[in-house]
Motif scaffolding. Structure first.
Motif, PDB file in Angstrom:
ATOM      1  N   LEU A 137      25.870  54.904 -19.602  1.00  0.00           N
ATOM      2  CA  LEU A 137      25.347  53.408 -19.101  1.00  0.00           C
ATOM      3  C   LEU A 137      26.250  52.828 -17.941  1.00  0.00           C
ATOM      4  CD1 LEU A 137      23.624  51.086 -18.946  1.00  0.00           C
ATOM      5  CD2 LEU A 137      24.697  49.913 -20.519  1.00  0.00           C
ATOM      6  N   MET A 138      27.198  53.373 -16.679  1.00  0.00           N
ATOM      7  CA  MET A 138      28.322  53.785 -16.017  1.00  0.00           C
ATOM      8  C   MET A 138      28.529  52.186 -15.389  1.00  0.00           C
ATOM      9  SD  MET A 138      30.378  54.961 -14.594  1.00  0.00           S
ATOM     10  CE  MET A 138      30.019  56.416 -15.086  1.00  0.00           C
ATOM     11  N   SER A 139      29.450  51.769 -14.819  1.00  0.00           N
ATOM     12  CA  SER A 139      30.295  50.356 -15.095  1.00  0.00           C
ATOM     13  C   SER A 139      31.527  50.567 -14.298  1.00  0.00           C
ATOM     14  CB  SER A 139      29.950  49.211 -15.751  1.00  0.00           C
ATOM     15  OG  SER A 139      30.338  47.810 -15.096  1.00  0.00           O
ATOM     16  N   GLY A 140      31.970  51.895 -13.704  1.00  0.00           N
ATOM     17  CA  GLY A 140      33.421  52.024 -12.879  1.00  0.00           C
ATOM     18  C   GLY A 140      32.896  51.514 -11.635  1.00  0.00           C
ATOM     19  N   ARG A 141      34.903  50.822 -12.024  1.00  0.00           N
ATOM     20  CA  ARG A 141      34.819  50.555 -10.136  1.00  0.00           C
ATOM     21  C   ARG A 141      35.899  51.376  -9.966  1.00  0.00           C
ATOM     22  NH1 ARG A 141      30.742  48.800 -11.187  1.00  0.00           N
ATOM     23  NH2 ARG A 141      29.790  47.135 -11.460  1.00  0.00           N
ATOM     24  N   LEU A 142      35.898  51.076  -8.012  1.00  0.00           N
ATOM     25  CA  LEU A 142      38.010  51.407  -7.574  1.00  0.00           C
ATOM     26  C   LEU A 142      38.316  50.318  -7.495  1.00  0.00           C
ATOM     27  CD1 LEU A 142      34.696  53.523  -5.918  1.00  0.00           C
ATOM     28  CD2 LEU A 142      36.375  54.353  -5.414  1.00  0.00           C
ATOM     29  N   THR A 143      39.606  50.342  -7.288  1.00  0.00           N
ATOM     30  CA  THR A 143      40.251  49.519  -6.800  1.00  0.00           C
ATOM     31  C   THR A 143      40.686  49.125  -5.907  1.00  0.00           C
ATOM     32  OG1 THR A 143      42.265  51.169  -7.477  1.00  0.00           O
ATOM     33  CG2 THR A 143      41.786  49.662  -9.139  1.00  0.00           C
ATOM     34  N   TRP A 144      40.800  50.399  -4.735  1.00  0.00           N
ATOM     35  CA  TRP A 144      41.361  49.570  -3.199  1.00  0.00           C
ATOM     36  C   TRP A 144      40.825  48.880  -2.626  1.00  0.00           C
ATOM     37  CZ3 TRP A 144      38.395  50.727   1.017  1.00  0.00           C
ATOM     38  CH2 TRP A 144      37.692  51.260   1.399  1.00  0.00           C
ATOM     39  N   PRO A 145      38.866  48.822  -2.692  1.00  0.00           N
ATOM     40  CA  PRO A 145      38.365  48.137  -2.410  1.00  0.00           C
ATOM     41  C   PRO A 145      38.633  46.545  -2.580  1.00  0.00           C
ATOM     42  CG  PRO A 145      36.789  49.602  -3.217  1.00  0.00           C
ATOM     43  CD  PRO A 145      38.393  50.188  -4.032  1.00  0.00           C
ATOM     44  N   ALA A 146      38.930  46.178  -3.416  1.00  0.00           N
ATOM     45  CA  ALA A 146      39.116  44.599  -3.627  1.00  0.00           C
ATOM     46  C   ALA A 146      40.534  44.172  -3.276  1.00  0.00           C
ATOM     47  CB  ALA A 146      39.256  44.654  -5.364  1.00  0.00           C
ATOM     48  N   VAL A 147      41.218  45.500  -2.483  1.00  0.00           N
ATOM     49  CA  VAL A 147      42.686  44.506  -2.165  1.00  0.00           C
ATOM     50  C   VAL A 147      42.006  44.356  -0.739  1.00  0.00           C
ATOM     51  CG1 VAL A 147      44.454  45.286  -1.452  1.00  0.00           C
ATOM     52  CG2 VAL A 147      43.903  45.837  -3.705  1.00  0.00           C
ATOM     53  N   ALA A 148      41.201  45.291  -0.578  1.00  0.00           N
ATOM     54  CA  ALA A 148      40.343  45.278   1.486  1.00  0.00           C
ATOM     55  C   ALA A 148      39.620  44.726   1.431  1.00  0.00           C
ATOM     56  CB  ALA A 148      40.153  46.794   1.171  1.00  0.00           C
ATOM     57  N   MET A 149      39.157  44.195   0.557  1.00  0.00           N
ATOM     58  CA  MET A 149      38.120  42.713   0.258  1.00  0.00           C
ATOM     59  C   MET A 149      39.032  41.204   0.618  1.00  0.00           C
ATOM     60  SD  MET A 149      37.313  40.128  -0.958  1.00  0.00           S
ATOM     61  CE  MET A 149      37.365  40.299  -3.306  1.00  0.00           C
ATOM     62  N   LEU A 150      40.568  41.551   0.098  1.00  0.00           N
ATOM     63  CA  LEU A 150      41.117  40.133   0.219  1.00  0.00           C
ATOM     64  C   LEU A 150      41.054  39.927   1.561  1.00  0.00           C
ATOM     65  CD1 LEU A 150      43.061  40.198  -2.867  1.00  0.00           C
ATOM     66  CD2 LEU A 150      41.203  38.636  -2.490  1.00  0.00           C
ATOM     67  N   LEU A 151      42.084  41.076   2.598  1.00  0.00           N
ATOM     68  CA  LEU A 151      42.804  41.664   3.345  1.00  0.00           C
ATOM     69  C   LEU A 151      41.841  41.237   4.623  1.00  0.00           C
ATOM     70  CD1 LEU A 151      44.747  44.492   2.845  1.00  0.00           C
ATOM     71  CD2 LEU A 151      45.843  42.015   3.052  1.00  0.00           C
ATOM     72  N   GLU A 152      40.665  41.688   4.578  1.00  0.00           N
ATOM     73  CA  GLU A 152      39.347  41.463   6.027  1.00  0.00           C
ATOM     74  C   GLU A 152      38.722  39.910   5.420  1.00  0.00           C
ATOM     75  OE1 GLU A 152      37.014  45.021   4.896  1.00  0.00           O
ATOM     76  OE2 GLU A 152      38.610  45.426   5.637  1.00  0.00           O
ATOM     77  N   ASN A 188      31.161  50.005  -1.418  1.00  0.00           N
ATOM     78  CA  ASN A 188      31.907  51.142  -1.631  1.00  0.00           C
ATOM     79  C   ASN A 188      32.573  50.623  -2.708  1.00  0.00           C
ATOM     80  OD1 ASN A 188      30.346  52.563   0.215  1.00  0.00           O
ATOM     81  ND2 ASN A 188      31.345  51.607   1.491  1.00  0.00           N
ATOM     82  N   SER A 189      32.666  50.030  -3.913  1.00  0.00           N
ATOM     83  CA  SER A 189      33.463  49.848  -5.009  1.00  0.00           C
ATOM     84  C   SER A 189      33.166  50.350  -6.183  1.00  0.00           C
ATOM     85  CB  SER A 189      34.155  48.190  -4.953  1.00  0.00           C
ATOM     86  OG  SER A 189      33.196  47.596  -4.994  1.00  0.00           O
ATOM     87  N   GLY A 190      32.335  51.153  -6.286  1.00  0.00           N
ATOM     88  CA  GLY A 190      31.764  51.411  -7.291  1.00  0.00           C
ATOM     89  C   GLY A 190      31.445  53.045  -7.725  1.00  0.00           C
ATOM     90  N   PHE A 191      30.943  52.768  -8.880  1.00  0.00           N
ATOM     91  CA  PHE A 191      30.410  54.932  -9.562  1.00  0.00           C
ATOM     92  C   PHE A 191      29.673  54.687  -9.755  1.00  0.00           C
ATOM     93  CE2 PHE A 191      35.754  55.182 -10.037  1.00  0.00           C
ATOM     94  CZ  PHE A 191      35.558  55.692  -8.773  1.00  0.00           C
ATOM     95  N   ALA A 192      28.573  55.331  -9.298  1.00  0.00           N
ATOM     96  CA  ALA A 192      27.246  55.693 -10.506  1.00  0.00           C
ATOM     97  C   ALA A 192      27.110  57.648 -10.458  1.00  0.00           C
ATOM     98  CB  ALA A 192      25.929  54.508  -9.683  1.00  0.00           C
ATOM     99  N   LEU A 193      26.498  58.193 -11.053  1.00  0.00           N
ATOM    100  CA  LEU A 193      25.861  59.353 -11.232  1.00  0.00           C
ATOM    101  C   LEU A 193      25.175  59.768 -10.548  1.00  0.00           C
ATOM    102  CD1 LEU A 193      25.433  59.458 -15.536  1.00  0.00           C
ATOM    103  CD2 LEU A 193      27.702  59.569 -14.342  1.00  0.00           C
TER     104      LEU A 193
END
Length: 362
Positions: A160-175, A277-282
């Motif tokens: 049951l995948m609930s993975g995330r990537l880190t950089w998009p959250a920082v990009a969201m804050l900057l934008e 584009n901040s999450g992982f899915a199988l």
């Protein structure tokens, strides 16, 4: 000869600094090292260290936790998850089951694990029963899950995948136009896997001083010095202050596992909302091990309360670096590690839990 922490601190104090500089550290591990070492107390008073969105337990969306709870309660499965996930509460009335820990007390077969190899072992030893691995985490945690699937798992193991990537959250804050920080210390472990190049956009596109740091006081102070000097000289670049571990290109084998097994999708972050584009899915070729394909859906879209936390809880503002943990009205009063109200008080990578455990009150 490499400089030590004392020397880096001396170098920082020799700089002519602005009246106020906010440096955000993305990683929960960085926040733990900063707080345990008392670095805030020894830096110039004009330097403010801001905890950022670096706790995967804190940002795991409520609907995913709710889905895991319902799956464990309503299906004959063994559900396994990394230990911290068991205590994260969802926003439900107190008389209802609000966490995986409470579901476990209500007779659901839920077990904490420390690594994917434990999930494989449990599945092998219980072949007659489906085992669901609730996998939440950032790149460094999700990579072992991807490699586990790539190398082959028992037929009765599902993710049951609930993975995330880190950089998009920082990009969201900057934008957003209101990032809330003047410089960035990027996560060392994520950069070890994905490569430091992921963070060049911060300096090149947004003109924000950036440095990758490790977890020692020496590496962190080197990163603080680098970003402060960049700010003073108005020369913005990505500096690697963790060269003994972080190398150009990252870990090619690990990145290949991630690419082969997982796809990148838009994803919800608890208290933040949908980040593109901040999450992982199988990927489809692993659908036979996808819990969302194998079992009835227990997803409840009404749980997607974007930006909403339990009443009075400011975890969303803490995650986004808008306030310090102690500025939340519930911090240390009704919300403690023993009885957490918000997710930031649960994990040892959550800023609230770190501050409380290290007696950081101011």
């Amino acid at each position: 000869m490499p400089l030590n922490a004392k020397t880096w601190l001396k170098e920082i104090n020799s700089l002519t600094l602005p009246d106020k500089v906010k440096i955000m550290n993305v990683c929960g591990g960085h926040e733990r090292s900063i707080t345990q070492a008392g670095l805030r107390s020894v830096l110039p008073k004009s330097v403010h260290l801001i905890p950022g969105p670096g706790c995967p337990v804190c940002v795991c969306p409520e609907e995913d936790i709710y889905e895991a709870i319902q799956l464990a309660l309503k299906e004959s499965v063994t559900l396994v998850a990394f230990g911290d996930m068991l205590r994260v509460p969802v926003n439900l009335p107190r008389h209802e089951i609000r966490s995986l820990e409470q579901a476990r007390s209500a007779s659901a077969d839920i077990r904490p694990i420390a690594s994917p190899t434990e999930a494989v072992l449990i599945a092998k030893n219980n072949k007659e029963k489906p085992v669901v691995f609730f996998a939440a985490g950032f790149e460094t945690t999700i990579l072992p899950v991807a490699s586990m699937l790539a190398e082959g798992v028992p037929d009765n193991l599902f993710v049951l995948m609930s993975g995330r990537l880190t950089w998009p959250a920082v990009a969201m804050l900057l934008e957003s136009g209101e990032p809330g920080f003047d410089a960035l210390v990027a996560p060392g472990h994520v950069s070890t896997v994905m490569g430091p190049e992921e963070w060049t956009f911060v300096a090149e596109k947004h003109h924000i001083p950036t440095a990758v740091a490790g977890f020692s006081s020496t590496s962190l102070l080197a990163a603080f010095y680098s970003t402060l000097r960049q700010l003073i000289e108005k020369k913005y670049f990505l500096d690697n202050c963790y060269p003994e571990v972080v190398h150009k290109g990252g870990n090619p084998t690990g990145k290949q596992y991630l690419e082969n097994v997982l796809k990148v999708v838009d994803a919800n972050w608890r208290g933040v909302g949908i980040i593109p584009n901040s999450g992982f899915a199988l990927k489809e070729k692993y659908a036979s091990h996808d819990a969302r394909v194998r079992f009835p859906s227990y997803a409840d879209n009404s749980r997607q309360r974007i930006g909403e936390m339990p009443a009075g809880c400011d975890c969303a503002k803490v995650v986004l670096g808008k306030i310090y943990p102690n500025e939340c009205k519930l911090f240390g009063k009704t919300c403690t590690p023993r009885e957490p109200i918000g997710p930031c008080m649960v994990s040892d990578e959550g800023a609230c839990r770190i501050w409380w455990a290290n007696r950081q009150r101011h």
